[in-house]
Motif scaffolding. Structure first.
Motif, PDB file in Angstrom:
ATOM      1  N   THR A   3       6.475 -12.429  73.140  1.00 27.55           N
ATOM      2  CA  THR A   3       7.650 -12.485  72.271  1.00 27.55           C
ATOM      3  C   THR A   3       7.795 -11.206  71.462  1.00 27.55           C
ATOM      4  O   THR A   3       8.897 -10.667  71.318  1.00 27.55           O
ATOM      5  CB  THR A   3       7.546 -13.694  71.315  1.00 27.55           C
ATOM      6  OG1 THR A   3       7.372 -14.876  72.089  1.00 27.55           O
ATOM      7  CG2 THR A   3       8.777 -13.827  70.454  1.00 27.55           C
ATOM      8  N   TYR A   4       6.682 -10.712  70.962  1.00 32.01           N
ATOM      9  CA  TYR A   4       6.700  -9.464  70.189  1.00 32.01           C
ATOM     10  C   TYR A   4       7.126  -8.299  71.076  1.00 32.01           C
ATOM     11  O   TYR A   4       7.938  -7.462  70.666  1.00 32.01           O
ATOM     12  CB  TYR A   4       5.321  -9.218  69.580  1.00 32.01           C
ATOM     13  CG  TYR A   4       5.239  -7.987  68.713  1.00 32.01           C
ATOM     14  CD1 TYR A   4       6.140  -7.771  67.674  1.00 32.01           C
ATOM     15  CD2 TYR A   4       4.249  -7.039  68.919  1.00 32.01           C
ATOM     16  CE1 TYR A   4       6.054  -6.645  66.872  1.00 32.01           C
ATOM     17  CE2 TYR A   4       4.156  -5.910  68.123  1.00 32.01           C
ATOM     18  CZ  TYR A   4       5.060  -5.722  67.101  1.00 32.01           C
ATOM     19  OH  TYR A   4       4.977  -4.608  66.314  1.00 32.01           O
ATOM     20  N   SER A   7      10.867  -8.485  71.591  1.00 28.09           N
ATOM     21  CA  SER A   7      11.633  -8.107  70.401  1.00 28.09           C
ATOM     22  C   SER A   7      11.605  -6.598  70.181  1.00 28.09           C
ATOM     23  O   SER A   7      12.606  -6.012  69.773  1.00 28.09           O
ATOM     24  CB  SER A   7      11.107  -8.836  69.170  1.00 28.09           C
ATOM     25  OG  SER A   7       9.823  -8.388  68.812  1.00 28.09           O
ATOM     26  N   LEU A   8      10.481  -5.966  70.462  1.00 29.53           N
ATOM     27  CA  LEU A   8      10.409  -4.506  70.345  1.00 29.53           C
ATOM     28  C   LEU A   8      11.349  -3.841  71.353  1.00 29.53           C
ATOM     29  O   LEU A   8      12.039  -2.874  71.034  1.00 29.53           O
ATOM     30  CB  LEU A   8       8.976  -4.015  70.552  1.00 29.53           C
ATOM     31  CG  LEU A   8       7.983  -4.327  69.441  1.00 29.53           C
ATOM     32  CD1 LEU A   8       6.570  -3.955  69.880  1.00 29.53           C
ATOM     33  CD2 LEU A   8       8.356  -3.600  68.168  1.00 29.53           C
ATOM     34  N   LYS A  21       1.171  -0.788  70.791  1.00 28.31           N
ATOM     35  CA  LYS A  21       1.242  -1.672  69.623  1.00 28.31           C
ATOM     36  C   LYS A  21       0.628  -3.041  69.887  1.00 28.31           C
ATOM     37  O   LYS A  21       0.208  -3.715  68.953  1.00 28.31           O
ATOM     38  CB  LYS A  21       2.696  -1.854  69.181  1.00 28.31           C
ATOM     39  CG  LYS A  21       3.294  -0.612  68.574  1.00 28.31           C
ATOM     40  CD  LYS A  21       4.695  -0.862  68.106  1.00 28.31           C
ATOM     41  CE  LYS A  21       5.250   0.403  67.489  1.00 28.31           C
ATOM     42  NZ  LYS A  21       6.320   0.125  66.553  1.00 28.31           N
ATOM     43  N   LEU A  22       0.588  -3.468  71.140  1.00 29.89           N
ATOM     44  CA  LEU A  22       0.077  -4.793  71.471  1.00 29.89           C
ATOM     45  C   LEU A  22      -1.444  -4.783  71.598  1.00 29.89           C
ATOM     46  O   LEU A  22      -2.036  -3.772  71.965  1.00 29.89           O
ATOM     47  CB  LEU A  22       0.680  -5.274  72.792  1.00 29.89           C
ATOM     48  CG  LEU A  22       2.196  -5.439  72.829  1.00 29.89           C
ATOM     49  CD1 LEU A  22       2.624  -5.843  74.226  1.00 29.89           C
ATOM     50  CD2 LEU A  22       2.649  -6.459  71.819  1.00 29.89           C
TER      51      LEU A  22
END
Length: 51
Positions: A3-4, A7-8, A21-22
Motif C-alpha cells: 500500500t505504501y 501511494s508513493l 524507502k521500503l
C-alpha cells in the motif's frame, strides 16, 4: 508495504527511490530493502487487479 509503495507511486516517486524507502518486515530478508524488480511486481499486481 504494498500500500505504501502504491501511494508513493501515485505521488510521482520513481520506483528505484520507492525500493530504497521500503523495508522487508519478515522472512529471511527481514530488515533489507526489496529489489526494484520486486517493487515493479507489486505495482503490476495493482494494475492487473490481483493481490
Amino acid at each position: 508495504m504494498a500500500t505504501y509503495a502504491r501511494s508513493l507511486r501515485v505521488n510521482g516517486v520513481p520506483v528505484p527511490e520507492i525500493a530504497r524507502k521500503l523495508v522487508i518486515t519478515s522472512g529471511k530478508n527481514k530488515g533489507e530493502h526489496p529489489s526494484v524488480a520486486t517493487v515493479y511486481r507489486i505495482l503490476a499486481e495493482e494494475a492487473d487487479g490481483t493481490e
